[in-house]
Design an enzyme around this catalytic site. Structure first.
Site, PDB file in Angstrom:
ATOM      1  N   LYS A 156       0.813  -1.221   0.000  1.00 36.89           N
ATOM      2  CA  LYS A 156       0.000   0.000   0.000  1.00 36.89           C
ATOM      3  C   LYS A 156       0.841   1.263   0.000  1.00 36.89           C
ATOM      4  O   LYS A 156       0.560   2.187  -0.748  1.00 36.89           O
ATOM      5  CB  LYS A 156      -0.937   0.036   1.209  1.00 36.89           C
ATOM      6  CG  LYS A 156      -2.107  -0.876   1.144  1.00 36.89           C
ATOM      7  CD  LYS A 156      -3.068  -0.661   2.287  1.00 36.89           C
ATOM      8  CE  LYS A 156      -2.463  -0.518   3.642  1.00 36.89           C
ATOM      9  NZ  LYS A 156      -1.727  -1.668   4.171  1.00 36.89           N
TER      10      LYS A 156
ATOM     11  N   ARG B 239     -10.211   2.436   8.939  1.00 38.06           N
ATOM     12  CA  ARG B 239      -9.874   1.063   9.330  1.00 38.06           C
ATOM     13  C   ARG B 239     -11.071   0.291   9.866  1.00 38.06           C
ATOM     14  O   ARG B 239     -10.977  -0.918  10.058  1.00 38.06           O
ATOM     15  CB  ARG B 239      -8.780   1.053  10.404  1.00 38.06           C
ATOM     16  CG  ARG B 239      -7.424   1.385   9.873  1.00 38.06           C
ATOM     17  CD  ARG B 239      -6.371   1.103  10.935  1.00 38.06           C
ATOM     18  NE  ARG B 239      -5.071   1.579  10.523  1.00 38.06           N
ATOM     19  CZ  ARG B 239      -4.187   0.838   9.892  1.00 38.06           C
ATOM     20  NH1 ARG B 239      -4.458  -0.404   9.609  1.00 38.06           N
ATOM     21  NH2 ARG B 239      -3.023   1.351   9.551  1.00 38.06           N
TER      22      ARG B 239
ATOM     23  N   ARG C  93      11.178  -8.493   5.165  1.00 42.74           N
ATOM     24  CA  ARG C  93      11.368  -7.083   5.511  1.00 42.74           C
ATOM     25  C   ARG C  93      11.854  -6.944   6.954  1.00 42.74           C
ATOM     26  O   ARG C  93      12.722  -6.120   7.241  1.00 42.74           O
ATOM     27  CB  ARG C  93      10.060  -6.313   5.294  1.00 42.74           C
ATOM     28  CG  ARG C  93      10.208  -4.827   5.520  1.00 42.74           C
ATOM     29  CD  ARG C  93       9.008  -4.056   5.021  1.00 42.74           C
ATOM     30  NE  ARG C  93       7.875  -4.168   5.925  1.00 42.74           N
ATOM     31  CZ  ARG C  93       6.676  -3.693   5.680  1.00 42.74           C
ATOM     32  NH1 ARG C  93       6.406  -3.099   4.530  1.00 42.74           N
ATOM     33  NH2 ARG C  93       5.702  -3.818   6.546  1.00 42.74           N
TER      34      ARG C  93
ATOM     35  N   ARG D 144      13.843  -5.787  12.357  1.00 44.29           N
ATOM     36  CA  ARG D 144      12.650  -5.738  13.220  1.00 44.29           C
ATOM     37  C   ARG D 144      12.503  -7.082  13.932  1.00 44.29           C
ATOM     38  O   ARG D 144      11.765  -7.959  13.498  1.00 44.29           O
ATOM     39  CB  ARG D 144      11.396  -5.449  12.398  1.00 44.29           C
ATOM     40  CG  ARG D 144      11.399  -4.118  11.700  1.00 44.29           C
ATOM     41  CD  ARG D 144      10.096  -3.959  10.955  1.00 44.29           C
ATOM     42  NE  ARG D 144      10.062  -2.742  10.176  1.00 44.29           N
ATOM     43  CZ  ARG D 144       8.977  -2.301   9.557  1.00 44.29           C
ATOM     44  NH1 ARG D 144       7.855  -2.980   9.628  1.00 44.29           N
ATOM     45  NH2 ARG D 144       9.010  -1.184   8.870  1.00 44.29           N
TER      46      ARG D 144
ATOM     47  N   ARG E 172      -1.235  -9.742  12.997  1.00 45.92           N
ATOM     48  CA  ARG E 172      -1.543  -8.475  12.327  1.00 45.92           C
ATOM     49  C   ARG E 172      -2.480  -8.695  11.138  1.00 45.92           C
ATOM     50  O   ARG E 172      -3.392  -7.903  10.895  1.00 45.92           O
ATOM     51  CB  ARG E 172      -0.255  -7.783  11.861  1.00 45.92           C
ATOM     52  CG  ARG E 172       0.542  -7.176  13.003  1.00 45.92           C
ATOM     53  CD  ARG E 172       1.887  -6.638  12.571  1.00 45.92           C
ATOM     54  NE  ARG E 172       1.785  -5.656  11.513  1.00 45.92           N
ATOM     55  CZ  ARG E 172       2.771  -5.385  10.660  1.00 45.92           C
ATOM     56  NH1 ARG E 172       3.926  -6.024  10.740  1.00 45.92           N
ATOM     57  NH2 ARG E 172       2.615  -4.471   9.734  1.00 45.92           N
TER      58      ARG E 172
END
Length: 192
Positions: free
Chosen positions: A15, A90, A129, A135, A146
């Protein structure tokens, strides 16, 4: 071209990348709630201090704070002729708030575009990623959670826009340029 667009899609669907590309092509600002939060926090605004109090505790920023920040951002001059919202609305309550904000100026959302992606591809993308960006908290369990939260919260938003005849679904997997072209086709923008 005037365009008031909502971009939906799960984490890792691309996105952010596609929002920037579409906004440039359409000549409208890409408005990300994450960017709005960071700008308000950096600027020390009252809304920013309120949002920071929640995020510092690891809590979600409540709708009323998010709605106020989006309302303020949409009132800025660069959004008068259109915008591309990334990360908002959302939930169904935020859709109602966005409808009210736009209706006050006699406007409405032109189209909601949902980037779809195979969950396994998205999990692999986000884990890659996380490794590249260091991360450590983005484990497979966290990433899958998520995605579940996204589906639970955003599926009703997509369904609502579909009921209104304002939802286009676009495959978000593939070459970045190909996905951009699919999005442009979905919103009725001709190829260059």
């Amino acid at each position: 071209m005037s365009a008031r667009l909502v971009l939906l899609g799960p984490p890792g669907a691309g996105k952010g990348t596609q929002a920037a590309r579409l906004a440039e092509r359409l000549g409208v600002p890409a408005i990300s709630t994450g960017d709005i939060f960071r700008a308000n926090i950096r600027g020390g605004t009252e809304l920013g201090r309120t949002a920071q109090a929640y995020t510092a505790r690891g809590e979600l920023v409540p709708d009323e704070v998010t709605n106020a920040m989006v309302r303020d951002r949409l009132a800025q001059d660069d959004a008068a002729e259109g915008f591309l919202l990334d990360g908002y609305p959302r939930n169904v309550a935020q859709v109602a708030e966005l409808d009210a904000v736009l209706a006050a100026d006699g406007r409405g959302v032109d189209l909601a575009v949902e980037l779809t992606a195979d969950p396994e591809v998205v999990v692999a993308r986000l884990l890659h990623r996380a490794t590249v960006e260091g991360r450590e908290d983005d484990t497979e369990d966290v990433v899958r959670h998520r995605l579940t939260v996204y589906t639970e919260q955003t599926a009703p938003v997509a369904a609502l826009y579909a009921e209104r005849g304002l939802l286009a679904q676009v495959d978000g997997i593939g070459d970045v340029d190909e996905v951009t072209q699919r999005l442009l086709d979905a919103i009725g923008q001709p190829a260059r």
